[in-house]
Design an enzyme around this catalytic site. Structure first.
Site, PDB file in Angstrom:
ATOM      1  N   SER A 108     -33.106   1.132  38.395  1.00 14.16           N
ATOM      2  CA  SER A 108     -33.127   1.241  36.941  1.00 14.16           C
ATOM      3  C   SER A 108     -31.730   1.199  36.335  1.00 14.16           C
ATOM      4  O   SER A 108     -31.008   0.220  36.481  1.00 14.16           O
ATOM      5  CB  SER A 108     -33.886   2.519  36.551  1.00 14.16           C
ATOM      6  OG  SER A 108     -34.113   2.594  35.175  1.00 14.16           O
ATOM      7  N   ASP A 245     -32.277  -1.726  30.081  1.00 10.84           N
ATOM      8  CA  ASP A 245     -31.543  -1.192  31.228  1.00 10.84           C
ATOM      9  C   ASP A 245     -31.783  -2.125  32.412  1.00 10.84           C
ATOM     10  O   ASP A 245     -32.351  -3.204  32.263  1.00 10.84           O
ATOM     11  CB  ASP A 245     -31.974   0.245  31.530  1.00 10.84           C
ATOM     12  CG  ASP A 245     -33.452   0.366  31.859  1.00 10.84           C
ATOM     13  OD1 ASP A 245     -34.219  -0.547  31.483  1.00 10.84           O
ATOM     14  OD2 ASP A 245     -33.860   1.366  32.484  1.00 10.84           O
ATOM     15  N   ASP A 247     -33.764  -2.369  34.999  1.00 15.86           N
ATOM     16  CA  ASP A 247     -35.096  -2.879  35.348  1.00 15.86           C
ATOM     17  C   ASP A 247     -35.970  -3.128  34.121  1.00 15.86           C
ATOM     18  O   ASP A 247     -37.145  -3.443  34.242  1.00 15.86           O
ATOM     19  CB  ASP A 247     -35.798  -1.933  36.318  1.00 15.86           C
ATOM     20  CG  ASP A 247     -36.194  -0.604  35.701  1.00 15.86           C
ATOM     21  OD1 ASP A 247     -35.598  -0.221  34.678  1.00 15.86           O
ATOM     22  OD2 ASP A 247     -37.097   0.062  36.247  1.00 15.86           O
ATOM     23  N   ASP A 249     -37.321  -1.303  31.779  1.00 14.35           N
ATOM     24  CA  ASP A 249     -38.428  -0.469  31.309  1.00 14.35           C
ATOM     25  C   ASP A 249     -38.016   0.363  30.100  1.00 14.35           C
ATOM     26  O   ASP A 249     -38.812   1.133  29.571  1.00 14.35           O
ATOM     27  CB  ASP A 249     -38.980   0.427  32.422  1.00 14.35           C
ATOM     28  CG  ASP A 249     -37.980   1.439  32.962  1.00 14.35           C
ATOM     29  OD1 ASP A 249     -36.786   1.373  32.583  1.00 14.35           O
ATOM     30  OD2 ASP A 249     -38.386   2.295  33.777  1.00 14.35           O
TER      31      ASP A 249
END
Length: 452
Positions: A108, A245, A247, A249
């Protein structure tokens, strides 16, 4: 320490997070998630289980995703390798193709040397704690070891990105025609798919942070470094900036003047819009205890009920599922729109946020003014007994006095870290000075009373 944290297994790649661990974790996942009714029914029909595997672009993701795929295939699971895609895309694809489960390799917003493994069950939903505990226990037990034709196959998921883009575009209530958007992709998993989707939705797009080299993910860009995006928006004369960010999400935004629009403000905008069109189930928004007091005030003014949970998008999602609610999220930018996603989706959130600008003709600043952000001060007090925060009488008395002093004009929250010997002291007040004064006083008492 448990292997699983609040969002999967995470750590330094080739430190605690090795290829051997990823292989073993995947094999254990095949054992545990292969025991459900659906999996048994598939086997009865002579079918193998199927899993979707994807990753973000950090270099360690290459060997870790290969280890995950090997562990699954060696356990008789067919693997569809989706390559580099956002975490929410992985969750969506699991449900879209009716896969049995899926794995996302990503850390992440963490720096490039870290990595992580997130596991999603059938339907693209995160695992409950009890299932994660079963998987961890299964790592020490016998693995599935089929032979011959019973071993799994690893194939490229060729149309994975296209399926996800079509899904996102189909969710939009309005095109983005006429709007100039700057996208900061954090040199992460959204670097290819986010610009494509925003352009297909009608926006004029300027892109920054979309040249991943495996080492630069989250490096001075993305949702944790918004200054770069603010400068880019102002410099380009754009209408709005959207930051993801690593990843993707999460979604945070900046307005045309470069001012930050955080997750609370984004949720406020979406909640009001969804209520207006009858899409906000039971006129309820789910968020965490860290959300700003201004969000609560704004929602009350618009007849929207707020339910709060512990910190963590998984707890928000659990409450949303319990009440069948349609919107929830965190101040950090994890926003869950359950009509379209089973987890936080930064692309989905950004698209719907900009679509509201297009629908109303309002600027982002005008939309964000739906709530007044109370100054918030957060102090991490390290080296203390985190368990004592709820039992020490002097600490509790100090909190009570601070709360009484603020009355309806502020809020105090002391929260023990779930993983470190620290206590987070958060204070909101009508002025930054008052918030800082009270927070510093409480932090000093915590440090004195709970010192290890």
């Amino acid at each position: 320490m448990p292997l699983f944290g609040t969002d999967g297994v995470r750590g330094l790649a080739n430190g605690p997070l090795t290829a051997e661990l990823a292989l073993s974790l995947a094999q254990a996942t095949a054992v545990v998630l292969g025991q459900g009714r659906t999996a048994e029914a598939r086997r009865a029909e002579g079918k193998r289980l199927t899993a979707v595997v994807a990753r973000d672009p950090r270099i360690s993701g290459e060997f870790l995703s290969a280890a995950v795929a090997a562990g699954l295939a060696s356990s008789g699971v067919d693997v569809l390798d989706a390559g580099v895609l956002p975490t929410p895309a992985t969750a969506y694809l699991i449900a879209d193709i009716d896969a049995d489960f899926g794995v996302m390799v990503s850390a992440s917003h963490n720096p490039a040397p870290d990595n992580g493994i997130k596991i999603f069950a059938s339907g693209g939903v995160k695992l409950p704690d009890v299932v994660e505990q079963r998987i961890e226990a299964a790592m020490a037990a016998d693995k599935l070891q089929p032979t011959g034709a019973a071993v799994g196959r690893i194939r490229r998921f060729a149309d994975a990105e296209d399926r996800y883009v079509v899904h996102l575009l189909a969710s939009l209530p309005h095109s983005l025609d006429g709007l100039h958007v700057v996208l900061d992709c954090a040199h992460g998993a959204a670097s290819g798919v986010s610009p494509e989707t925003f352009r297909d939705a009608g926006a004029r797009v300027t892109v920054i942070g979309a040249d991943p080299d495996g080492l630069n993910i989250n490096d001075g860009v993305g949702s944790t470094y918004l200054d770069v995006l603010s400068e880019a928006v102002v410099g380009a004369g754009a209408d709005v900036g959207i930051a993801h960010d690593g990843d993707a999400d999460r979604c945070l935004a900046v307005d045309a003047a470069g001012n930050i629009v955080d997750g609370d403000q984004i949720m406020a905008i979406l909640a009001v819009a969804m209520k207006e069109r009858g899409a906000l189930v039971e006129d309820t928004l789910v968020t965490t205890v860290m959300s700003n007091l201004g969000l609560h005030r704004a929602m009350q003014a618009h007849g929207i009920r707020v339910e709060t949970t512990a910190v963590g998008d998984r707890y928000v999602l659990e409450r949303m599922n319990e009440g069948s609610y349609s919107l929830g999220g965190e101040q950090s930018g994890h926003v869950i729109m359950s009509e379209f996603a089973t987890t936080g989706d930064g692309l989905l959130t950004g698209l719907h946020l900009v679509a509201e600008m297009a629908r109303t003709g309002k600027t982002m600043a005008e939309l964000a003014s739906v709530m007044t952000v109370f100054p918030q001060v957060l102090i991490n007090v390290r080296g203390v007994d985190r368990e004592g925060v709820s039992t020490d009488e002097i600490v509790q008395d100090a909190v009570a006095r601070a709360t009484a002093r603020l009355g309806l004009s502020g809020r105090v929250l002391l929260r023990a870290s779930g993983t470190e010997p620290l206590v987070r002291v958060m204070v909101e007040a009508e002025s930054a000075e008052a918030a800082a004064e009270i927070a510093e006083g409480l932090a000093a008492i915590v440090a004195d009373r709970l010192a290890l």
